[in-house]
Enzyme design. Sequence first.
Site, short mmCIF file in Angstrom:
data_model
loop_
_atom_site.label_atom_id
_atom_site.label_comp_id
_atom_site.label_asym_id
_atom_site.label_seq_id
_atom_site.Cartn_x
_atom_site.Cartn_y
_atom_site.Cartn_z
CG ASN A 148 56.65 90.95 105.96
OD1 ASN A 148 56.54 90.37 105.40
ND2 ASN A 148 57.21 92.19 106.68
CB ALA A 173 58.61 83.51 102.53
N GLY A 222 60.94 91.98 99.85
CA GLY A 222 61.80 91.55 100.33
C GLY A 222 63.20 92.51 101.13
CD GLU A 244 56.72 98.48 98.04
OE1 GLU A 244 57.08 99.32 99.13
OE2 GLU A 244 55.80 98.95 97.11
CG LEU A 245 63.58 96.30 98.67
CD1 LEU A 245 64.74 96.84 98.33
CD2 LEU A 245 63.37 95.77 97.88
CB CYS A 278 57.91 96.59 105.74
SG CYS A 278 55.98 96.71 105.34
CD GLU A 456 53.46 95.97 96.56
OE1 GLU A 456 52.69 94.95 97.64
OE2 GLU A 456 53.72 94.74 95.57
P1 NAD Z 1 64.22 88.40 101.74
O1 NAD Z 1 64.43 89.33 100.88
O2 NAD Z 1 64.96 87.42 102.12
O3 NAD Z 1 63.10 87.06 100.90
C1 NAD Z 1 61.88 87.87 100.14
C2 NAD Z 1 61.71 86.91 98.89
O4 NAD Z 1 62.52 86.85 98.38
C3 NAD Z 1 61.52 85.54 99.24
O5 NAD Z 1 60.95 84.24 98.47
C4 NAD Z 1 62.26 84.74 98.75
O6 NAD Z 1 62.58 83.76 98.64
C5 NAD Z 1 62.84 85.74 97.95
N1 NAD Z 1 64.93 85.76 97.31
C6 NAD Z 1 65.50 85.96 98.08
N2 NAD Z 1 66.66 85.94 97.14
C7 NAD Z 1 66.38 85.98 96.00
C8 NAD Z 1 67.19 85.99 94.61
N3 NAD Z 1 67.95 85.96 94.30
N4 NAD Z 1 66.21 86.59 93.35
C9 NAD Z 1 64.71 86.01 93.71
N5 NAD Z 1 64.43 85.53 95.51
C10 NAD Z 1 64.95 85.90 95.55
O7 NAD Z 1 63.28 89.23 102.37
P2 NAD Z 1 62.76 88.13 104.19
O8 NAD Z 1 64.14 87.41 104.99
O9 NAD Z 1 61.92 87.21 103.18
O10 NAD Z 1 60.95 89.42 104.98
C11 NAD Z 1 61.63 90.48 105.79
C12 NAD Z 1 62.45 91.72 104.89
O11 NAD Z 1 61.26 92.27 103.89
C13 NAD Z 1 62.87 92.98 105.59
O12 NAD Z 1 63.97 93.59 104.96
C14 NAD Z 1 61.58 93.69 105.59
O13 NAD Z 1 61.62 95.02 105.16
C15 NAD Z 1 61.06 93.57 104.32
N6 NAD Z 1 59.89 93.70 104.17
C16 NAD Z 1 59.60 94.93 102.58
C17 NAD Z 1 58.25 95.11 103.33
C18 NAD Z 1 58.06 96.69 101.91
O14 NAD Z 1 56.77 96.56 101.06
N7 NAD Z 1 58.68 97.37 102.09
C19 NAD Z 1 56.99 94.68 103.45
C20 NAD Z 1 57.27 93.51 104.25
C21 NAD Z 1 58.49 92.90 103.89
#
Ligand code: NAD
Length: 477
Positions: A148, A173, A222, A244-245, A278, A456
Amino acid sequence: MATMIIEGERTKAASGKTYEVRNPATGEVVDEVPAGGPADVDRAAQAAHKTFATWSKLPANQRREILHKAAQHMLGKVEEIATILTKEQGKTILESRLEARRFGENIAWFADLADKVHGQHVKLPDLTTYGLVVRKPIGVCGAIVPWNFPLTLAANKVAPAIAAGNTVVLKPASTTPLSTLACIEALIEGGLPEGVVNVVLGQATGEAIVEHPLIRKIALTGSTPTGKRVMAKAAEQLKKVTLELGGSDPCIVLDDADLEGAARAISVGRFFNCGQQCLSTKRLYVQEGVYDALMEKLIARASKLKPGNGLDKDTRMGPMHTQTQRAEVEAQIKDAVDRGAKVLYGGGRPKGAEYDKGWFIEPTILENVPDGARMWTEEVFGPALPVRKIKDLDEGIRLGNDTPFGLGSSIWTANMAAAYRAVQELEAGYTWVNALVIAHDELPFGGTKQSGFGKEHGVEAFLQYTEEKSVVYGGIG
Ligand code: NAD
């Protein structure tokens, strides 16, 4: 074809596999990319480990200067990088420019901390000895980033890590690798030594980073389910983790609020980046006296957000990033409508041939969304906002906290006592009072509850890329 960056090499995947990165606005192929795997992560981790020996020992003021020069060089390429970001992610070119600039500024902000690592001198009971607490970099750090805000969220990890003397294996990603490669390449051209930041690509590299024994810390942004999986895997080697979720940030608007300011903040908070944020305004609670007036202002703002290809000058909202992502938000809207919610604005897809090939969606506002609807209980990662009327602040805080998430939150009111209560009682890592939902470099940012932990931004993030070590010096008496 794009390549991975592993020390001095620009390399394909060991397996030879590739995949295509596609433009979310047109469906066109932007580039072909290596689909890396564990063997590639191993090479990157070895390279980062080797480079750590020299990078961590550089005088800190030299590290600061190198990072400043590299950041300046990268900032000279903002336009080029922003275009790549829009093509692979979908966001508007204006949003991409802001994000690309933030990448370089973030590197520069943490560069200034590189030579400000302080320890402590501690008196001990035995006067022939004294104690010190020193801070050291951790080693190789893994950075795993979502799609994102590919650049902002990469910089949030890479900048404090390398300023503190660590080296990095970075995984963008899989759908947004190209702008990240361009940024890291620009830093290297600007003088960042090869091997300090290594970039691996492909879905399978995330797990391999978490599992690699040379990688000592994992920073992930993620979704919450991914965070749980990463934490469980990292626990096997007791790695440090920053998570950061997901979030479902509430915004409370009271009767005495500045409605124009609130409408602007809510509109930016919900619709910027096509709602794929997020930190955002994901649930809106409005006191009865200003409900109708605020809805009018929000609808007026939503109607100005012309969807379109992010590269077009008049586009105000790009497409969603993927088909799956759009389907998820549409299902959440449908669930609300099926339960009796009323669509105040949007609710569907924009009409016209120019929208046929991309993942476009209308900015959407819904009211009368019943309790239990998915829009209240899940994270809505797209431009759709559920709104609810509240009697008073008590109700706003109760509903605001009724979520497993705890990332951001905001309140609009002229009453300082009400604002103070919200600051004290809203369960979130950030509360904005009468202010735009923007994360600042100077303030530590991170969630509570199931939005994760660790920070962060700010000095706090920098310190989390160091370890404290106690030292006893004897034989002085
Ligand atoms: P995602 O969790 O699917 O993926 C995030 C990253 O993790 C990607 O690079 C992915 O390839 C990797 N990944 C996936 N499974 C993994 C595993 N088992 N082990 C290691 N790496 C793995 O998330 P997304 O769909 O790319 O992003 C959207 C999510 O991110 C939303 O829930 C959003 O709220 C969150 N987000 C949080 C913040 C924050 O700062 N808290 C900021 C932006 C986005």
